[in-house]
Design a protein around this motif. Structure first.
Motif, mmCIF file in Angstrom:
data_model
loop_
_atom_site.group_PDB
_atom_site.id
_atom_site.type_symbol
_atom_site.label_atom_id
_atom_site.label_comp_id
_atom_site.label_asym_id
_atom_site.label_seq_id
_atom_site.Cartn_x
_atom_site.Cartn_y
_atom_site.Cartn_z
ATOM 1 N N GLU A 1 0.828 -1.207 0.000
ATOM 2 C CA GLU A 1 0.000 0.000 0.000
ATOM 3 C C GLU A 1 0.866 1.262 0.000
ATOM 4 O OE1 GLU A 1 -3.613 -0.810 2.563
ATOM 5 O OE2 GLU A 1 -3.350 1.363 2.740
ATOM 6 N N GLU B 1 -8.352 13.025 -10.638
ATOM 7 C CA GLU B 1 -8.369 11.676 -10.053
ATOM 8 C C GLU B 1 -7.241 11.493 -9.043
ATOM 9 O OE1 GLU B 1 -8.202 9.313 -13.615
ATOM 10 O OE2 GLU B 1 -10.116 10.178 -14.288
ATOM 11 N N ASP C 1 -8.200 13.268 -5.837
ATOM 12 C CA ASP C 1 -9.196 12.490 -5.105
ATOM 13 C C ASP C 1 -8.527 11.326 -4.374
ATOM 14 O OD1 ASP C 1 -11.179 14.123 -6.027
ATOM 15 O OD2 ASP C 1 -11.859 12.766 -7.620
ATOM 16 N N GLU C 2 -7.690 10.630 -5.105
ATOM 17 C CA GLU C 2 -7.043 9.450 -4.553
ATOM 18 C C GLU C 2 -6.137 9.832 -3.376
ATOM 19 O OE1 GLU C 2 -5.514 7.136 -7.796
ATOM 20 O OE2 GLU C 2 -4.313 5.909 -6.414
ATOM 21 N N ARG D 1 -5.027 21.385 -4.877
ATOM 22 C CA ARG D 1 -6.493 21.259 -4.911
ATOM 23 C C ARG D 1 -7.144 22.641 -5.089
ATOM 24 N NH1 ARG D 1 -10.556 18.273 -6.239
ATOM 25 N NH2 ARG D 1 -10.046 16.473 -4.935
ATOM 26 N N GLU E 1 0.888 4.235 -2.686
ATOM 27 C CA GLU E 1 0.736 5.658 -2.343
ATOM 28 C C GLU E 1 1.872 6.487 -2.923
ATOM 29 O OE1 GLU E 1 0.333 6.581 1.803
ATOM 30 O OE2 GLU E 1 -1.225 5.043 1.993
ATOM 31 N N GLU F 1 -6.233 12.446 -1.483
ATOM 32 C CA GLU F 1 -6.948 12.987 -0.323
ATOM 33 C C GLU F 1 -7.543 11.887 0.563
ATOM 34 O OE1 GLU F 1 -8.028 17.400 -2.112
ATOM 35 O OE2 GLU F 1 -9.298 15.661 -2.557
ATOM 36 N N SER F 2 -7.704 10.692 -0.020
ATOM 37 C CA SER F 2 -8.256 9.597 0.784
ATOM 38 C C SER F 2 -7.137 8.782 1.434
ATOM 39 C CB SER F 2 -9.114 8.696 -0.102
ATOM 40 O OG SER F 2 -8.262 7.951 -0.954
ATOM 41 N N GLU F 3 -5.908 9.224 1.272
ATOM 42 C CA GLU F 3 -4.800 8.445 1.815
ATOM 43 C C GLU F 3 -4.126 9.153 2.972
ATOM 44 O OE1 GLU F 3 -2.212 7.234 -1.318
ATOM 45 O OE2 GLU F 3 -3.786 6.020 -2.275
ATOM 46 N N ASP F 4 -3.307 8.404 3.687
ATOM 47 C CA ASP F 4 -2.539 8.964 4.800
ATOM 48 C C ASP F 4 -1.307 9.677 4.256
ATOM 49 O OD1 ASP F 4 -3.736 8.701 7.147
ATOM 50 O OD2 ASP F 4 -2.755 6.815 7.728
#
Lengths: 503, 503
Positions: B4, B70, B73-74, B92, B8, B76-79
């Motif tokens: 993972e 994209e 978005d991706e 952004r 990232e 922003e959903s990660e650590d």
């Protein structure tokens, strides 16, 4: 039919929009290059390199995208007028070369040349060819690979040469350079044996500031359009830009005021070609200069055929005398001799006179051709270089620094570039001969400091066409003949025969 | 987990590659802009405009492409770590603003501002507001439309203001400018009524060449890094570039040597901020300056808090005296007075002193806010402008040329830009106060011509963070407090109280 015409126009307009965008990106990169050479502070390099690679990658991507390929295919199957067809022809050429070479290879070449530059510098400083040899070997290999991608069935040197001069043909280059060698070697020999010593009236020190004023004088005299240009200094003089902004650089050596002046005139020739490209075709191949042979013909015709003529000095010597007290009392004849003196022991291309210059080119041409064709190995270069200098120029370099390491070009990965220097000089003489035929008393006009007719002749016969014609057609169109070395050989034979009292 | 993390990283690296490319294109455009202002020959404009729009279109397309959305978005959903999160936050913001506004509107604004510039010039030349009024009306309408696309639920002026200062908030701006108005209007009134006449020791003519030497002296004294910068002249002084190459421009008025000097110091402040951004973050928001308030605080802190201090002149006056015989015998006190004199009848912002300056800003701020909010009509502007000048500054312009037509900004479509000038000055005083607390005898150091500690303080507290923090957090981090006008008001009250002998 009306509908079809509209469709065509739309396709062509879309295509042209893309072409102009690429050209704007490349011209922006040109400004970044000028800035880096002329005004950028030293610390700026890391950011500048990234900016330039970004623009270069973008322009490559714009050129090679699928849509561009489709537009080219579509347009080639349609009825185009001559101008449209020329634009499509030029872009197709660029497109093919750009799409055939894999990105990784381009990057590897770029990486290798970055490493090559400091290696070449060190090798030259320490006069040790072995420091540069492994990188040169690698570069030769990569350039062969590059050529193989573009056309695996063609002589790789021919492919590389066509990068710089796509339309004259390698055969013309080979024949011309062989002819120059065969004709000039005995002429140079005669000059060496002549008892005549040409005058060297400038033996003092000439401050850079006054030299700059003199460079501005000469640009004024020749009719440089200052509203679309400027003069600066750079370590390696060049000119760059577009028809709206074509700048000149020069450099000043306090012991050699004539050198700077001739360099300024040379770059003026390049810039005035650029300034003469049609405004309304900016951003398309019709508003861009033909390739290196033609470009070099424009710099050489002003530098040599005009700037080293007796007529020119009759007009310009008084301005030199105004700037440098030293020059007072120097007669025109001596000035003319100084501008044309053959430095018999000179080993360095960039310091060569109009006559021996071509032997420097012939040596590198013969060697780089053999390298790329795999006929010789890199470690044979220094010896071969020195042998050829001895044979063609009657001088043998003592060091590789003054021999095969003298020029930067190979470290840039530029193979096939050099011959265009000679082809340009040859073409300059051919164009000058035709202009001389067409213009009423050209020599007298030059003597009177009037350059408008000559300038117009060049604009009307060369500049204003941009890339409408291929190089060979352009020459044919301008002179009524194919490219030929005849005029150049007549010109130097007559000129140096008279100067050195040869029979 | 390892997989993972790699995923990232790959996403982030891909994203960062895109961000850097955009930034390289924008920096290339910056060089083209510098060139156009400083060295480009006049004839170059048509090509330059096309080059700049091509780069601007490319950078817009790179920013707004689907893949960028994209990736954001991706990510922003990660650590993400703090640095990564800051980069994503800044991109952004740019992405949202760029994607929400339709391309046609951007083009229409660009077309309208191109037309507005000559109209504004003509209106100012002929002192006839009605020449500019219709275009101004159109621009106001387009800017309202622009704001509406970005956020239909927000006050349009707030949206425009956030273009220049995204994080301090319009409320802070409104409160601060109201506070400046309320406090400074009576102070200016007192100055006007004071019997004190400050010295004006420079009444002669001061040649541009010597002024330029003096500008180089001041840059040397303050510690400008010449290896990453240069000084040139431009009609409207500015500074531009990156941490590797941050250039300064100035201009020389032969009757006002102090003006050029202070302008050089001002631009030095901007450039030294840029030079202080971290090298290894070049091309990312962490290697880019925070927005206009912070940038202006850096120019103002050097220009005003340092450059108009008594301590500075104790050190620098001898250098002025070396350059201009005129200044011999001028005591430090007079020099200090000259640098701080309030020109009571001055109507022109760019010629204003440190005190009245803000009233020029307040007037335009109040008027442009009302225009964009639809509270007033364009044809009310001249009268309102003059009334406000009378009220805040005690002077009434005789002409619109010296009134609401004096500045170019509106013709550029820039609304919401002006207040950052005042916010920057206010922040400068806050930063200076904190630096003064942290640094041992800052005033003494300035008196001794030692600027290293102050320079380091700014680097360590502002420059080296780039856009890691938002503006408000950066200020909090540097000073331990929120943004406040307190220090600025104390500073001017004390300074001008002493200079003008106010109780």
């Amino acid at each position: 039919m009306a509908t079809e015409a509209t469709a065509e126009n739309t396709t062509y307009e879309e295509f042209l929009g893309k072409v102009k965008r690429i050209s704007n990106v490349q011209n922006a990169a040109g400004i970044l290059g000028w800035d880096q050479e002329v005004v950028m502070p030293e610390g700026g390099t890391p950011a500048r390199s990234q900016q330039r690679s970004a623009l270069s990658a973008i322009s490559h991507e714009l050129l090679t995208d699928d849509e561009m390929g489709e537009l080219l295919d579509e347009l080639e199957s349609e009825d185009l007028d001559d101008e449209q067809a020329a634009v499509v022809r030029e872009v197709r050429r660029e497109y093919e070369r750009a799409t055939r070479v894999p990105g990784e290879l381009v990057e590897e070449i770029s990486r290798t040349t970055s490493e090559a530059l400091p290696k070449w510098k060190k090798a030259r400083e320490e006069d040790d060819f072995s420091i540069f040899a492994p990188t040169l070997e690698k570069l030769v290999e990569l350039e062969r690979e590059y050529a193989d991608h573009i056309d695996p069935d063609k002589d790789p040197y021919e492919v590389l040469f066509e990068e710089y001069e796509p339309y004259l043909g390698i055969d013309t280059a080979e024949e011309t350079l062989a002819e120059l060698r065969d004709e000039l070697v005995p002429l140079i020999e005669d000059v060496r044996e002549s008892d005549v010593e040409l005058a060297t009236p400038f033996e003092g020190t000439y401050d850079a500031e006054t030299q700059e004023e003199l460079s501005r004088d000469v640009l004024d005299t020749l009719g440089y359009d200052w509203d679309r240009g400027r003069l600066d200094t750079a370590p390696h003089p060049f000119s760059s830009g577009t028809q709206f902004d074509a700048r000149v650089t020069t450099r000043f050596d306090e012991s050699d005021p004539l050198g700077a002046l001739m360099s300024t005139v040379h770059e003026f020739g390049h810039a005035t070609y650029t300034q003469g490209l049609p405004d309304d075709q900016y951003g398309t191949p019709l508003g861009q200069a033909r390739d290196l042979t033609v470009h070099e013909s424009q710099s050489r015709v002003w530098e040599n055929n005009v700037g080293r003529s007796r007529a020119f000095w009759e007009n310009f010597l008084p301005l030199v005398q105004e700037r440098f007290a030293d020059a007072n009392g120097v007669p025109v004849d001596e000035m003319y001799q100084a501008a044309n003196r053959v430095y018999e022991d000179n080993l360095i291309r960039v310091e060569a006179d109009e006559l021996t210059y071509h032997m420097h080119i012939v040596v590198r041409f013969e060697i780089e051709k053999a390298l790329i064709r795999g006929e010789i190995e890199v470690d044979e270069v220094p010896e071969l270089w020195n042998d050829k200098y001895e044979e063609y120029l009657g001088v043998r370099p003592d060091t590789d620094a003054d021999g095969c390491l003298q020029d930067i070009h190979w470290s840039h990965g530029s193979f096939g570039y050099f011959p265009t220097y000679s082809l340009g000089s040859v073409l300059a003489a051919q164009l000058y001969a035709k202009a001389d035929e067409d213009i009423d008393d050209l020599d007298g006009q030059i003597r009177a400091g009037e350059f408008d007719d000559f300038h117009d002749w060049l604009t009307e016969n060369i500049h204003e066409y941009g890339c409408l014609y291929t190089t060979d057609d352009l020459i044919e169109h301008a002179t009524g003949e194919s490219f030929t070395a005849e005029y150049f050989l007549d010109y130097v034979t007559e000129k140096y025969g008279a100067l050195y009292d040869l029979e």
